[in-house]
Design a protein around this motif. Structure first.
Motif, PDB file in Angstrom:
ATOM      1  N   SER A  39      -9.471   9.112   4.294  1.00 12.45           N
ATOM      2  CA  SER A  39      -8.023   8.851   4.803  1.00 12.45           C
ATOM      3  C   SER A  39      -8.072   7.452   5.142  1.00 12.45           C
ATOM      4  CB  SER A  39      -7.875   9.385   6.080  1.00 12.45           C
ATOM      5  OG  SER A  39      -8.816   9.100   6.994  1.00 12.45           O
ATOM      6  N   GLY A  40      -7.181   6.599   4.554  1.00 10.30           N
ATOM      7  CA  GLY A  40      -7.183   5.205   4.584  1.00 10.30           C
ATOM      8  C   GLY A  40      -5.945   4.792   5.741  1.00 10.30           C
ATOM      9  N   ILE A  41      -5.588   3.587   5.708  1.00  4.34           N
ATOM     10  CA  ILE A  41      -4.566   3.104   6.324  1.00  4.34           C
ATOM     11  C   ILE A  41      -3.298   2.787   5.627  1.00  4.34           C
ATOM     12  CG2 ILE A  41      -3.758   1.185   8.129  1.00  4.34           C
ATOM     13  CD1 ILE A  41      -6.827   0.918   8.665  1.00  4.34           C
ATOM     14  N   VAL A  42      -1.987   3.054   6.080  1.00  6.26           N
ATOM     15  CA  VAL A  42      -0.956   2.966   5.042  1.00  6.26           C
ATOM     16  C   VAL A  42      -0.736   1.509   5.375  1.00  6.26           C
ATOM     17  CG1 VAL A  42       1.368   3.527   4.585  1.00  6.26           C
ATOM     18  CG2 VAL A  42      -0.068   5.311   5.409  1.00  6.26           C
ATOM     19  N   VAL A  43      -0.444   0.931   4.405  1.00  2.92           N
ATOM     20  CA  VAL A  43      -0.115  -0.654   4.266  1.00  2.92           C
ATOM     21  C   VAL A  43       1.366  -0.761   3.709  1.00  2.92           C
ATOM     22  CG1 VAL A  43      -0.536  -2.971   3.448  1.00  2.92           C
ATOM     23  CG2 VAL A  43      -2.461  -1.248   4.268  1.00  2.92           C
ATOM     24  N   ASP A  44       2.207  -1.355   4.474  1.00  3.02           N
ATOM     25  CA  ASP A  44       3.417  -1.692   3.658  1.00  3.02           C
ATOM     26  C   ASP A  44       3.493  -2.959   3.240  1.00  3.02           C
ATOM     27  OD1 ASP A  44       4.599   0.578   4.885  1.00  3.02           O
ATOM     28  OD2 ASP A  44       5.427  -0.271   6.637  1.00  3.02           O
ATOM     29  N   HIS A  45       3.982  -3.114   1.900  1.00  4.55           N
ATOM     30  CA  HIS A  45       4.074  -4.190   1.080  1.00  4.55           C
ATOM     31  C   HIS A  45       5.560  -4.818   1.263  1.00  4.55           C
ATOM     32  CE1 HIS A  45       0.414  -3.692  -0.868  1.00  4.55           C
ATOM     33  NE2 HIS A  45       0.498  -2.416  -0.941  1.00  4.55           N
ATOM     34  N   VAL A  46       5.540  -5.929   1.692  1.00  4.69           N
ATOM     35  CA  VAL A  46       6.941  -6.647   2.231  1.00  4.69           C
ATOM     36  C   VAL A  46       6.987  -8.096   1.373  1.00  4.69           C
ATOM     37  CG1 VAL A  46       8.356  -7.335   3.808  1.00  4.69           C
ATOM     38  CG2 VAL A  46       6.969  -5.657   4.429  1.00  4.69           C
ATOM     39  N   ASP A  47       8.010  -8.254   0.808  1.00  5.09           N
ATOM     40  CA  ASP A  47       8.180  -9.516   0.123  1.00  5.09           C
ATOM     41  C   ASP A  47       8.087 -10.766   1.082  1.00  5.09           C
ATOM     42  OD1 ASP A  47       7.902  -8.324  -2.452  1.00  5.09           O
ATOM     43  OD2 ASP A  47      10.118  -8.130  -2.621  1.00  5.09           O
TER      44      ASP A  47
END
Length: 98
Positions: A39-47
């Motif tokens: 299980s990883g950490i959710v990362v949001d990709h923001v421009d």
């Protein structure tokens, strides 16, 4: 005697710098094989916002201030160099008078 002391200090400095941590960390190998959780950490990709070049006035101001800093550093280094040269001449002259 002084030369031996300076050489000893130089060797001690080399030995002490060799004991420091390396600049780039090396990965440590695990001692035992253990299962890692998947299980990883959710990362949001923001421009990122669009880059805008600074205005002409800001660039001219930056050019002027960097030139002023360069002149100031030049003046200070010239003063220090002149003081060191004057001190060396006075010291050598005093040595010759003795």
């Amino acid at each position: 005697m002084r030369a031996a002391f300076i050489a000893g200090l130089a060797i001690a400095a080399l030995l002490l710098t060799g004991w420091r941590k390396p600049a780039r960390a090396e990965p440590r190998t695990p001692r035992s094989v253990s299962a890692r959780s998947s299980s990883g950490i959710v990362v949001d990709h923001v421009d990122a916002p669009m880059y805008r070049r600074p205005g002409i006035i800001r660039r001219i101001l930056a050019l002027a201030t960097s030139g002023g800093i360069a002149v100031l550093i030049g003046v200070l280094s010239a003063i220090i160099t002149a003081f060191a040269a004057a001190w060396a001449v006075i010291w050598m002259t005093n040595l010759l008078q003795q």
